[in-house]
Scaffold this active site. Structure first.
Site: not given
Ligand code: AMP
Length: 281
Positions: A31, A37, A147, A185
């Site tokens: 999350g 993402h 990733g 990040s």
């Protein structure tokens, strides 16, 4: 988009998608979603017709002194982002749903999990491997996307899936960066304004170091030591590692001849940043 919080509801929803002839892709996350993402869901879309994104801050991959309790949790924003992205299922199980009382089994991720980040975060990759295995078993996807930002994690998950005969294809996706090169990040939110300015140096030092290693005129050890010193002099508070590894085995390598990867982890204040780049010819 369906928002699902239990294993049983996930199983039912996946069964329905399969009955409609859909193929399934899983994108596991913790999350505090960002464009890195979201890029993973784009990669998944190239391979499958339905996407499940999980959001779960996994307690078992955090050490006792680490940032589990203050890890950013932005559920409503995350759900909005996934909805706009066209994800089919947002899966947000609770810790009790993932680890009911009495649950004791853990995956041991092997020797590579004790190197690099694993040397500084003991047990971290066992926690990661275990939760990813559980997600793969719960969602039974055709593919799962991870990733390259977490390059060691990607390697460990590929190995686990092969070793345990888990029938999902693991796909690696490129690192998404901010304009100044900082790898996106969730932890970048911890950075103060002044730390944020320094943070992009990690990528720049990786690039410069990769060039010097490629030129091959100095000893690897000296080059890597210089890179660490450069980070410390620029304001990083601690460098956990800066290492050259074979990109496929993640074992140490003497020569900067592809396939090799330069990987680093360093702290700015109390924020730990990781990054890595390939060394090309
Ligand atoms: P996290 O939420 O940090 O556990 O990350 C979930 C997934 O997103 C992992 O597979 C990460 O490697 C991936 N990821 C995180 N940051 C990036 C990024 N900047 N670019 C590409 N993938 C990323």
């Amino acid at each position: 988009m369906k928002i699902i919080r239990t294993k049983q509801a996930l199983k039912d929803a996946i069964r329905r998608l399969r009955a409609e002839g859909k193929t399934i892709g899983l994108v596991p996350t913790m999350g505090a979603l960002h464009d890195g993402h979201i890029s993973l869901t784009g990669v998944a879309r190239q391979h499958v017709t339905a996407i499940v994104t999980s959001i779960f801050v996994n307690p078992t991959q955090f050490g006792p002194q680490e940032d589990f309790s203050r890890y950013p949790r932005t559920e409503n924003q995350d759900i909005d982002m996934l909805e706009k992205t066209g994800v089919d299922i947002a899966y947000l199980p609770s810790a009790e749903e993932m680890y009911p009382a009495g649950c004791v089994t853990q995956i041991h991720a092997g020797s590579i999990s004790e190197a690099l980040c694993g040397a500084f975060r003991p047990g971290h990759f066992n926690g990661v491997a275990t939760v990813v295995a559980k997600f793969l078993l719960q969602a039974q996807p055709d593919i799962a996307v991870f990733g390259e930002k977490d390059y060691q994690q990607l390697h460990i998950i590929r190995q686990m899936v092969a070793d345990l005969d888990i029938p999902a294809q693991i796909i690696g996706a490129p690192i998404m960066r901010e304009e100044d090169g900082l790898a996106m990040s969730s932890r970048n939110r911890y950075l103060s304004i002044s730390e944020r300015k320094i943070a992009a140096l990690l990528y720049r030092v990786l690039q410069e170091t990769a060039n010097t290693l490629r030129a091959g005129q100095k000893k690897q050890g000296e080059i890597l030591e210089l890179a660490k010193r450069q980070l410390l002099q620029s304001g990083f508070s601690k460098v956990d590692y800066m290492e050259l590894r074979n990109a496929e085995t993640l074992r140490p390598t003497e020569h900067a001849i592809p396939p090799v990867r330069l990987l680093a982890a360093a702290y700015l204040g109390i924020t730990r940043l990781i990054d890595n780049i390939p060394i090309t010819i």
